[in-house]
Scaffold this motif. Structure first.
Motif, mmCIF file in Angstrom:
data_model
loop_
_atom_site.group_PDB
_atom_site.id
_atom_site.type_symbol
_atom_site.label_atom_id
_atom_site.label_comp_id
_atom_site.label_asym_id
_atom_site.label_seq_id
_atom_site.Cartn_x
_atom_site.Cartn_y
_atom_site.Cartn_z
ATOM 1 N N SER A 95 0.230 -19.643 -9.829
ATOM 2 C CA SER A 95 0.897 -20.933 -9.658
ATOM 3 C C SER A 95 2.325 -20.791 -10.181
ATOM 4 O O SER A 95 2.593 -19.915 -11.004
ATOM 5 N N PRO A 96 3.241 -21.617 -9.698
ATOM 6 C CA PRO A 96 4.633 -21.474 -10.162
ATOM 7 C C PRO A 96 4.739 -21.654 -11.673
ATOM 8 O O PRO A 96 4.115 -22.560 -12.229
ATOM 9 N N PRO A 97 5.485 -20.783 -12.358
ATOM 10 C CA PRO A 97 5.691 -20.960 -13.798
ATOM 11 C C PRO A 97 6.379 -22.291 -14.078
ATOM 12 O O PRO A 97 7.144 -22.798 -13.253
ATOM 13 N N LYS A 98 6.116 -22.851 -15.245
ATOM 14 C CA LYS A 98 6.645 -24.169 -15.618
ATOM 15 C C LYS A 98 7.481 -24.044 -16.877
ATOM 16 O O LYS A 98 7.093 -23.379 -17.831
ATOM 17 N N GLY A 105 14.140 -25.006 -28.357
ATOM 18 C CA GLY A 105 14.283 -23.894 -27.426
ATOM 19 C C GLY A 105 13.589 -24.185 -26.114
ATOM 20 O O GLY A 105 13.074 -25.274 -25.883
ATOM 21 N N ALA A 106 13.578 -23.200 -25.241
ATOM 22 C CA ALA A 106 12.942 -23.328 -23.929
ATOM 23 C C ALA A 106 11.612 -22.578 -23.944
ATOM 24 O O ALA A 106 11.477 -21.554 -24.599
ATOM 25 N N THR A 107 10.646 -23.110 -23.196
ATOM 26 C CA THR A 107 9.329 -22.490 -23.093
ATOM 27 C C THR A 107 8.982 -22.311 -21.626
ATOM 28 O O THR A 107 9.224 -23.203 -20.819
ATOM 29 N N VAL A 108 8.436 -21.148 -21.278
ATOM 30 C CA VAL A 108 7.951 -20.890 -19.920
ATOM 31 C C VAL A 108 6.464 -20.584 -20.019
ATOM 32 O O VAL A 108 6.055 -19.723 -20.802
ATOM 33 N N MET A 133 -4.895 -14.372 -17.080
ATOM 34 C CA MET A 133 -3.982 -14.307 -18.216
ATOM 35 C C MET A 133 -3.166 -15.582 -18.275
ATOM 36 O O MET A 133 -2.612 -16.011 -17.263
ATOM 37 N N GLU A 134 -3.103 -16.180 -19.446
ATOM 38 C CA GLU A 134 -2.229 -17.326 -19.679
ATOM 39 C C GLU A 134 -1.196 -16.892 -20.704
ATOM 40 O O GLU A 134 -1.554 -16.384 -21.765
ATOM 41 N N THR A 135 0.076 -17.072 -20.371
ATOM 42 C CA THR A 135 1.141 -16.665 -21.288
ATOM 43 C C THR A 135 2.111 -17.806 -21.506
ATOM 44 O O THR A 135 2.319 -18.649 -20.633
ATOM 45 N N LYS A 136 2.698 -17.813 -22.685
ATOM 46 C CA LYS A 136 3.695 -18.824 -23.034
ATOM 47 C C LYS A 136 4.828 -18.104 -23.758
ATOM 48 O O LYS A 136 4.615 -17.492 -24.807
ATOM 49 N N PHE A 137 6.015 -18.118 -23.161
ATOM 50 C CA PHE A 137 7.197 -17.479 -23.723
ATOM 51 C C PHE A 137 8.139 -18.539 -24.272
ATOM 52 O O PHE A 137 8.312 -19.592 -23.658
ATOM 53 N N ASN A 138 8.745 -18.271 -25.404
ATOM 54 C CA ASN A 138 9.781 -19.137 -25.962
ATOM 55 C C ASN A 138 11.106 -18.405 -25.903
ATOM 56 O O ASN A 138 11.152 -17.186 -26.040
#
Length: 169
Positions: A95-98, A105-108, A133-138
């Motif tokens: 699904s498109p990243p959000k 900061g920004a989170t993806v 896989m579920e990932t969350k980047f800051n």
């Protein structure tokens, strides 16, 4: 907004409010909304950029060794025909990243499906595992002198897996 040149009419709905600028005594104003980043990530997603097939010479040797010596090694030892066969990873963001932007900061956030396959010569591929896989980047953006600095870190990484035990003849 960003868009894929081959799909110019496929875009996201922009729910962002118009920015209100209260001061006019500065030289440059730059406002980047969540929509700006989401539309870029969406265009990459629709273009298929977030899909990879890692096999043969594209497979880093240390990754292949890690896969062979973890729980996949046990599965392959059950079937000697699989021990020396090459491994394959198929990765696809589903699904498109959000993006979300806050003062901190920004989170993806993105979710992907990873399939681990073994490729015995002259036989069809054998699926060893399927992982979600579920990932969350800051990311924190700052100015350092005349340089724009971005510090990114992985905040959350979760894998949910299914193992497949199959026989190869």
């Amino acid at each position: 907004m960003f868009f894929d040149l081959s799909h110019q009419n496929v875009s996201l709905v922009n729910y962002a409010v118009e920015p209100v600028i209260k001061e006019y005594d500065r030289m440059v104003y730059l406002a980047l909304s969540e929509f700006f980043f989401d539309s870029g990530l969406f265009s990459y997603y629709t273009a298929g950029v977030f899909q990879m097939h890692i096999v043969n010479e594209k497979m880093p040797k240390d990754l292949e060794m890690l896969l062979r010596t973890t729980y996949f090694g046990f599965i392959m030892m059950l079937n000697p025909a699989l021990v020396d066969a090459p491994l394959s990873l198929q990765l696809a963001v589903n699904s498109p990243p959000k993006t979300s932007i806050k003062t901190s900061g920004a989170t993806v956030v993105m979710t992907a499906i990873v399939n681990v396959m073994v490729l015995p010569p002259g036989q069809p591929p054998v699926q060893l595992s399927s992982m979600t896989m579920e990932t969350k980047f800051n990311a924190k953006v700052s100015m350092r002198g005349k340089r724009l600095s971005v510090h990114a870190d992985l905040r959350r990484f979760a894998c949910f897996t299914s193992l497949f035990l199959q026989h190869v003849h």
